[in-house]
Write an enzyme that holds these catalytic residues in place. Structure first.
Site, PDB file in Angstrom:
ATOM      1  N   CYS A  22     -45.422  18.789  34.336  1.00  0.00           N
ATOM      2  CA  CYS A  22     -43.933  18.690  33.827  1.00  0.00           C
ATOM      3  C   CYS A  22     -43.595  18.057  32.484  1.00  0.00           C
ATOM      4  O   CYS A  22     -42.700  17.950  31.877  1.00  0.00           O
ATOM      5  CB  CYS A  22     -42.850  19.092  34.601  1.00  0.00           C
ATOM      6  SG  CYS A  22     -43.361  19.906  36.176  1.00  0.00           S
ATOM      7  N   HIS A 161     -34.125  15.211  34.039  1.00  0.00           N
ATOM      8  CA  HIS A 161     -35.179  16.262  34.328  1.00  0.00           C
ATOM      9  C   HIS A 161     -34.720  17.407  35.298  1.00  0.00           C
ATOM     10  O   HIS A 161     -34.993  18.577  35.010  1.00  0.00           O
ATOM     11  CB  HIS A 161     -36.362  15.335  35.137  1.00  0.00           C
ATOM     12  CG  HIS A 161     -37.465  16.333  35.390  1.00  0.00           C
ATOM     13  ND1 HIS A 161     -38.144  16.955  34.586  1.00  0.00           N
ATOM     14  CD2 HIS A 161     -38.295  16.565  36.604  1.00  0.00           C
ATOM     15  CE1 HIS A 161     -39.050  17.708  34.893  1.00  0.00           C
ATOM     16  NE2 HIS A 161     -39.176  17.499  36.396  1.00  0.00           N
ATOM     17  N   GLU A 172     -34.006  11.358  41.452  1.00  0.00           N
ATOM     18  CA  GLU A 172     -33.591  10.803  40.166  1.00  0.00           C
ATOM     19  C   GLU A 172     -32.332  10.432  39.891  1.00  0.00           C
ATOM     20  O   GLU A 172     -32.322   9.300  39.277  1.00  0.00           O
ATOM     21  CB  GLU A 172     -33.560  12.321  39.124  1.00  0.00           C
ATOM     22  CG  GLU A 172     -33.490  12.083  37.643  1.00  0.00           C
ATOM     23  CD  GLU A 172     -33.731  13.155  36.916  1.00  0.00           C
ATOM     24  OE1 GLU A 172     -33.650  13.108  35.475  1.00  0.00           O
ATOM     25  OE2 GLU A 172     -33.853  14.388  37.202  1.00  0.00           O
ATOM     26  N   LYS A 193     -31.615  22.232  32.374  1.00  0.00           N
ATOM     27  CA  LYS A 193     -32.507  23.709  32.979  1.00  0.00           C
ATOM     28  C   LYS A 193     -31.468  24.329  33.556  1.00  0.00           C
ATOM     29  O   LYS A 193     -32.079  25.586  33.898  1.00  0.00           O
ATOM     30  CB  LYS A 193     -33.540  22.851  33.843  1.00  0.00           C
ATOM     31  CG  LYS A 193     -34.717  22.099  33.147  1.00  0.00           C
ATOM     32  CD  LYS A 193     -35.814  21.711  34.228  1.00  0.00           C
ATOM     33  CE  LYS A 193     -36.972  20.849  34.004  1.00  0.00           C
ATOM     34  NZ  LYS A 193     -36.457  19.477  33.379  1.00  0.00           N
ATOM     35  N   HIS A 198     -36.847  26.089  33.885  1.00  0.00           N
ATOM     36  CA  HIS A 198     -38.040  24.930  33.898  1.00  0.00           C
ATOM     37  C   HIS A 198     -39.255  25.808  32.988  1.00  0.00           C
ATOM     38  O   HIS A 198     -39.928  26.445  33.549  1.00  0.00           O
ATOM     39  CB  HIS A 198     -38.323  24.557  35.212  1.00  0.00           C
ATOM     40  CG  HIS A 198     -39.048  23.271  35.156  1.00  0.00           C
ATOM     41  ND1 HIS A 198     -39.656  22.725  34.327  1.00  0.00           N
ATOM     42  CD2 HIS A 198     -39.430  22.663  36.234  1.00  0.00           C
ATOM     43  CE1 HIS A 198     -40.235  21.775  34.444  1.00  0.00           C
ATOM     44  NE2 HIS A 198     -40.279  21.577  35.734  1.00  0.00           N
ATOM     45  N   PHE A 258     -44.476  17.093  38.612  1.00  0.00           N
ATOM     46  CA  PHE A 258     -45.225  17.180  39.969  1.00  0.00           C
ATOM     47  C   PHE A 258     -46.485  16.329  39.628  1.00  0.00           C
ATOM     48  O   PHE A 258     -47.006  16.359  38.594  1.00  0.00           O
ATOM     49  CB  PHE A 258     -45.429  18.519  40.211  1.00  0.00           C
ATOM     50  CG  PHE A 258     -44.290  19.212  40.750  1.00  0.00           C
ATOM     51  CD1 PHE A 258     -43.974  19.088  42.118  1.00  0.00           C
ATOM     52  CD2 PHE A 258     -43.588  20.084  39.735  1.00  0.00           C
ATOM     53  CE1 PHE A 258     -42.847  19.692  42.597  1.00  0.00           C
ATOM     54  CE2 PHE A 258     -42.315  20.570  40.341  1.00  0.00           C
ATOM     55  CZ  PHE A 258     -42.046  20.614  41.549  1.00  0.00           C
TER      56      PHE A 258
END
Length: 272
Positions: A22, A161, A172, A193, A198, A258
């Site tokens: 990502c 994110h 986060e 998102k 995503h 990830f």
């Protein structure tokens, strides 16, 4: 893909791709930024594209237990980053690209300058494929601020994110509290998102553009569907509806992938 773009547009400089989950397109933008800043190239085209809407891809993400619950897949509010009732991410697909160039080069050709990219930082958690750690994200955020010569209190907006996964969002939020918690006025935070899904490898490029356009429009986009903030994600200034309540001088865009790869970009409003 790189070769096709180079051939079609007649681009004869460096042609490279990055596969970092990502964070892929964020890292592509950051590395292009470094080449322009170093003087290696006066102008570069950079960004990302991904098409994850395939059965096998969806099944793989489901196996990781990070997808929104099955009964919500057709709901416009299925993706709810930082929400107490979030159930996981929603896949999107698409592409986004930016033209990065030296300021003098842009002025000389009469370019329409949207914002200035001023910093980039990247780190790796080096611990687990699907469980992020705040410490690695904090290092990426601080590396970006140092690269941009910006203080935490000079950041007015953060495009998080924020994937709406159960584990990712609180981590986060923890990283943001650690870096920005002492600021007299905390930066506004939103996860877009919630509206575009995503895009995996293309997510960072799209969110970088959202961040740039927020600076240009002096408007902060919201995290949609955030009706009840998860207490584990509290302590930051979540934006639940579009706002124009402050001047936007500088902003950052986060990509925490990830595999533990973290990449952050910093932008400044083009007020020169």
């Amino acid at each position: 893909a790189n070769a096709h773009i180079s051939i079609q547009l007649g681009l004869g400089g460096v042609s490279m791709s990055y596969t970092v989950a990502c964070a892929s397109s964020t890292i592509a933008i950051g590395e292009a930024f470094r080449r322009v800043r170093s003087g290696e190239a006066p102008i570069m085209l950079t960004g990302g594209s991904d098409v994850p809407q395939a059965y096998g891809v969806a099944r793989a993400w489901e196996a990781l237990r990070v997808m929104a619950s099955g009964d919500e897949t057709t709901s416009p509010s299925a993706c709810r980053p930082f929400s107490a009732d979030r159930s996981g991410l929603v896949l999107g697909e698409g592409s986004a690209a930016l033209v990065l160039e030296d300021w003098q080069h842009a002025v000389a050709r009469g370019a329409n300058i949207h914002a200035e990219i001023v910093g980039y930082g990247t780190t790796c958690d080096h611990t687990h494929l699907v469980r992020p750690e705040a410490e690695g994200q904090v290092r990426a955020l601080r590396a970006t601020l140092a690269d941009a010569a910006l203080r935490p209190d000079e950041i007015d907006y953060i495009n998080a994110h924020g994937t709406a996964t159960l584990e990712g969002d609180p981590v986060e939020a923890e990283a943001l509290r650690e870096v920005f918690g002492a600021c007299p006025t905390k930066p506004a935070v939103s996860a877009t998102k919630s509206m575009h899904g995503h895009l995996l490898g293309a997510a960072g490029a799209l969110e970088a553009i959202v961040t740039v356009l927020a600076l240009r429009a002096q408007a902060i986009p919201p995290t949609a569907h955030l009706d009840r903030i998860d207490p584990a994600c509290a302590g930051v200034d979540h934006v639940v509806s579009a706002r124009r309540d402050r001047p936007l001088r500088a902003a950052i865009s986060n990509s925490f992938a990830f595999g533990g790869s973290n990449a952050v970009l910093a932008f400044r409003a083009a007020f020169r």
